[in-house]
Design an enzyme around this catalytic site. Structure first.
Site, PDB file in Angstrom:
ATOM      1  N   PHE A 105       0.855  -1.188   0.000  1.00 38.92           N
ATOM      2  CA  PHE A 105       0.000   0.000   0.000  1.00 38.92           C
ATOM      3  C   PHE A 105       0.898   1.247   0.000  1.00 38.92           C
ATOM      4  O   PHE A 105       1.990   1.250   0.564  1.00 38.92           O
ATOM      5  CB  PHE A 105      -0.897  -0.021   1.241  1.00 38.92           C
ATOM      6  N   ASP A 116       6.707  -2.978   8.515  1.00 39.54           N
ATOM      7  CA  ASP A 116       5.320  -2.607   8.222  1.00 39.54           C
ATOM      8  C   ASP A 116       4.509  -3.864   8.508  1.00 39.54           C
ATOM      9  O   ASP A 116       4.467  -4.790   7.696  1.00 39.54           O
ATOM     10  CB  ASP A 116       5.161  -2.140   6.778  1.00 39.54           C
ATOM     11  N   HIS A 164      -0.386  -5.818   8.016  1.00 36.89           N
ATOM     12  CA  HIS A 164      -1.191  -6.982   7.628  1.00 36.89           C
ATOM     13  C   HIS A 164      -0.947  -8.133   8.608  1.00 36.89           C
ATOM     14  O   HIS A 164      -1.346  -9.258   8.318  1.00 36.89           O
ATOM     15  CB  HIS A 164      -0.814  -7.500   6.234  1.00 36.89           C
ATOM     16  N   GLN A 224      -7.351   0.324  10.664  1.00 36.08           N
ATOM     17  CA  GLN A 224      -8.309   0.942   9.748  1.00 36.08           C
ATOM     18  C   GLN A 224      -9.426  -0.081   9.459  1.00 36.08           C
ATOM     19  O   GLN A 224      -9.289  -1.278   9.697  1.00 36.08           O
ATOM     20  CB  GLN A 224      -7.544   1.376   8.481  1.00 36.08           C
ATOM     21  N   LYS A 275      -9.010  -3.615   8.060  1.00 40.70           N
ATOM     22  CA  LYS A 275      -7.976  -4.456   8.669  1.00 40.70           C
ATOM     23  C   LYS A 275      -8.572  -5.490   9.625  1.00 40.70           C
ATOM     24  O   LYS A 275      -9.726  -5.390  10.023  1.00 40.70           O
ATOM     25  CB  LYS A 275      -6.948  -3.581   9.388  1.00 40.70           C
ATOM     26  N   ARG A 299       6.011  15.688  24.382  1.00 40.90           N
ATOM     27  CA  ARG A 299       6.141  15.492  25.840  1.00 40.90           C
ATOM     28  C   ARG A 299       7.092  14.330  26.132  1.00 40.90           C
ATOM     29  O   ARG A 299       7.289  13.446  25.284  1.00 40.90           O
ATOM     30  CB  ARG A 299       4.766  15.190  26.455  1.00 40.90           C
ATOM     31  N   TYR A 345       3.592  21.057  30.451  1.00 39.54           N
ATOM     32  CA  TYR A 345       3.810  22.059  29.399  1.00 39.54           C
ATOM     33  C   TYR A 345       5.296  22.230  29.078  1.00 39.54           C
ATOM     34  O   TYR A 345       5.759  23.323  28.824  1.00 39.54           O
ATOM     35  CB  TYR A 345       3.134  23.380  29.775  1.00 39.54           C
ATOM     36  N   ARG A 355      -2.620  11.171  18.895  1.00 40.44           N
ATOM     37  CA  ARG A 355      -3.122  10.313  19.964  1.00 40.44           C
ATOM     38  C   ARG A 355      -4.400   9.573  19.574  1.00 40.44           C
ATOM     39  O   ARG A 355      -5.263  10.105  18.894  1.00 40.44           O
ATOM     40  CB  ARG A 355      -3.402  11.150  21.220  1.00 40.44           C
TER      41      ARG A 355
HETATM   42  C1  LIG Z   1      -3.341  -0.201   5.629  1.00 40.92           C
HETATM   43  C2  LIG Z   1      -1.889  -0.162   5.409  1.00 40.92           C
HETATM   44  C3  LIG Z   1      -1.104   0.900   5.860  1.00 40.92           C
HETATM   45  C4  LIG Z   1      -1.663   2.176   6.383  1.00 40.92           C
HETATM   46  O1  LIG Z   1      -2.560   2.076   7.399  1.00 40.92           O
HETATM   47  P1  LIG Z   1      -3.658   3.237   7.653  1.00 40.92           P
HETATM   48  O2  LIG Z   1      -4.138   2.892   9.026  1.00 40.92           O
HETATM   49  O3  LIG Z   1      -4.707   3.071   6.603  1.00 40.92           O
HETATM   50  O4  LIG Z   1      -2.980   4.536   7.598  1.00 40.92           O
HETATM   51  C5  LIG Z   1       0.266   0.801   5.704  1.00 40.92           C
HETATM   52  N1  LIG Z   1       0.839  -0.259   5.124  1.00 40.92           N
HETATM   53  C6  LIG Z   1       0.106  -1.289   4.662  1.00 40.92           C
HETATM   54  C7  LIG Z   1       0.821  -2.449   4.032  1.00 40.92           C
HETATM   55  C8  LIG Z   1      -1.272  -1.263   4.770  1.00 40.92           C
HETATM   56  O5  LIG Z   1      -1.987  -2.272   4.261  1.00 40.92           O
END
Ligand SMILES: *Cc1c(COP(=O)(O)O)cnc(C)c1O
Length: 413
Positions: free
Chosen positions: A98, A169, A172, A195, A198, A227, A234, A244
């Site tokens: 992605f 990453d 998945h 997301q 997912k 922070r 602060y 967040r």
């Molecule tokens: C979904 C996805 C992202 C990004 O995630 P978001 O929460 O949509 O920003 C990054 N890398 C891969 C491989 C993804 O499938």
């Protein structure tokens, strides 16, 4: 099963699968109860639920630290920043992913260097990584594509030898493992997404895992407006931002996480059936199995088609499968570097860092060519993870649909 299968649905026959597939997302009494707790507590902001979710997610991936944030893209960006990746650095990654994997690199003003994939895993080819390392390389950013783990032994070894960071990453890979340890915590730091599409979701959401306390503190500081634990409220130590997670998300994710282990097991069992049965059909190639990475997560189920041996084009096969009640599609139309973003076409090109003054030379993505990534874009089929929550019978319907289409390929061309 009869030797000659019935007429394809696209020619007026009965579809191989008629029931609806499992719906996504799944929710129930636990989500409702936890959401109401948040509502009535009046504490809607970055509190107990988020902290409990972070601890639970870290525990089930055997990681020391979890740092939640707004989404997976932000988690990748914060991970890069925590690792000190910035202007002029190169980051080695895969073009079959992605766009967020690469755009996060661009957002920290670093340069994505695309290394081709292995045809039977769809993951970055570890044999090609070392050749791509230069004086400017700061990190390797592998993607466990569809949930299939990259060879983390090899990637970590290359990184250690060349003093590079490894940012996984793991968007998945919820609940996936490498030699028994949770993916996302096998390199230096790993990024997750929650997301909507997912395998655990709060609509949006993200998280980082790491065993490194200094990286955890740096990531937390970045997403929490600079922070630090020891500082005053602060008192801000870095130019962070606000990424967040809310208590609403923490509540839903706590409930979703409870369901994860059983879902991982169901998807894997169903994927095993598909692997076994689809491999028997001429013209279909299933992906490689990785014994060091079990249990594994399935965000997608991938298989590849040899159009000549199967007797149909991929596009026609997708139409025929859809008519049989098997939703599927061909995934990314091209590798990431073919996007207008990298080809300097369209308005978005102004974000492209190819003119980064700290980099010292031009990078021209029009010359990047990763043949394996280009080929998989032409011949892969994706099934979505919720289908793998179906029954064994549902998997047999997928197999039956493919056999039927193959038997009638001549009439379907
Ligand atoms: C979904 C996805 C992202 C990004 O995630 P978001 O929460 O949509 O920003 C990054 N890398 C891969 C491989 C993804 O499938």
């Amino acid at each position: 099963m009869a030797t000659r299968s019935s007429k394809p649905a696209i020619l007026g026959g009965t579809p191989a699968h008629k029931k609806p597939w499992p719906a996504w997302p799944i929710h129930g009494a636990a989500e409702r109860r936890l959401l109401l707790e948040v509502l009535e507590s009046g504490k809607w902001w970055y509190g107990e639920k988020v902290a409990r979710f972070e601890q639970a997610f870290a525990r089930c991936h055997q990681a020391r630290h979890a740092i939640s944030c707004t989404n997976g893209t932000a988690a990748l960006e914060a991970s890069l920043i925590a690792c000190g990746v910035g202007a002029g650095h190169e980051v080695i990654t895969t073009p079959y992913t992605f766009v967020a994997t690469a755009s996060a690199i661009l957002r920290v003003n670093a340069i994505p260097v695309f290394v081709d994939i292995e045809p039977d895993t769809a993951n970055i080819d570890p044999k090609l990584i070392e050749k791509a390392i230069t004086r400017r390389t700061a990190a390797i950013l592998p993607v466990h594509f569809a949930g299939l783990p990259c060879d983390m032994d090899r990637i970590n070894r290359i990184a250690r030898k060349n003093k590079l960071k490894v940012i996984e990453d793991a968007c998945h890979a919820w609940g996936g493992t490498w030699r028994g340890k949770g993916l996302g915590a096998v390199g230096d730091i790993g990024a997750f997404s929650f997301q909507m599409s997912k395998n655990i979701t709060a609509g949006e959401g993200g998280l980082m895992l790491t065993d490194d306390g200094a990286l955890a503190d740096a990531a937390r500081s970045f997403v929490h407006i600079g922070r630090q634990k020891a500082g005053q409220w602060y008192e801000h130590f870095i130019a962070g931002t606000n990424l967040r997670m809310t208590e609403w998300q923490g509540a839903i994710l706590l409930a979703q996480l409870k369901r994860l282990p059983a879902q991982v097991a169901t998807r894997q069992r169903n994927a095993d059936t598909l692997d076994r049965e689809l491999a028997k059909i001429e013209g279909i190639r299933v992906m490689r199995r990785e014994p060091r990475g079990l249990p594994r997560s399935y965000h997608l189920y991938l298989f590849r088609i040899d159009e000549r041996a199967f007797g149909l084009s991929r596009e026609r096969l997708i139409e025929c499968l859809n008519a049989e009640g098997i939703p599927c599609h061909g995934g990314y139309p091209f590798p990431l570097y073919r996007n207008p973003l990298f080809q300097r076409r369209g308005k978005g090109a102004r974000f492209c860092p190819v003119s980064c003054p700290y980099y010292g030379r031009k990078i021209d993505y029009s010359k990047v060519h990763c043949p394996e990534a280009e080929q998989i874009c032409r011949d892969v089929l994706w099934l979505k993870h919720a289908m793998l929550l179906g029954t064994e019978r549902d998997m047999r319907d997928i197999v039956a649909a493919l056999k039927k289409i193959k038997d009638h390929a001549a009439a379907l061309r």
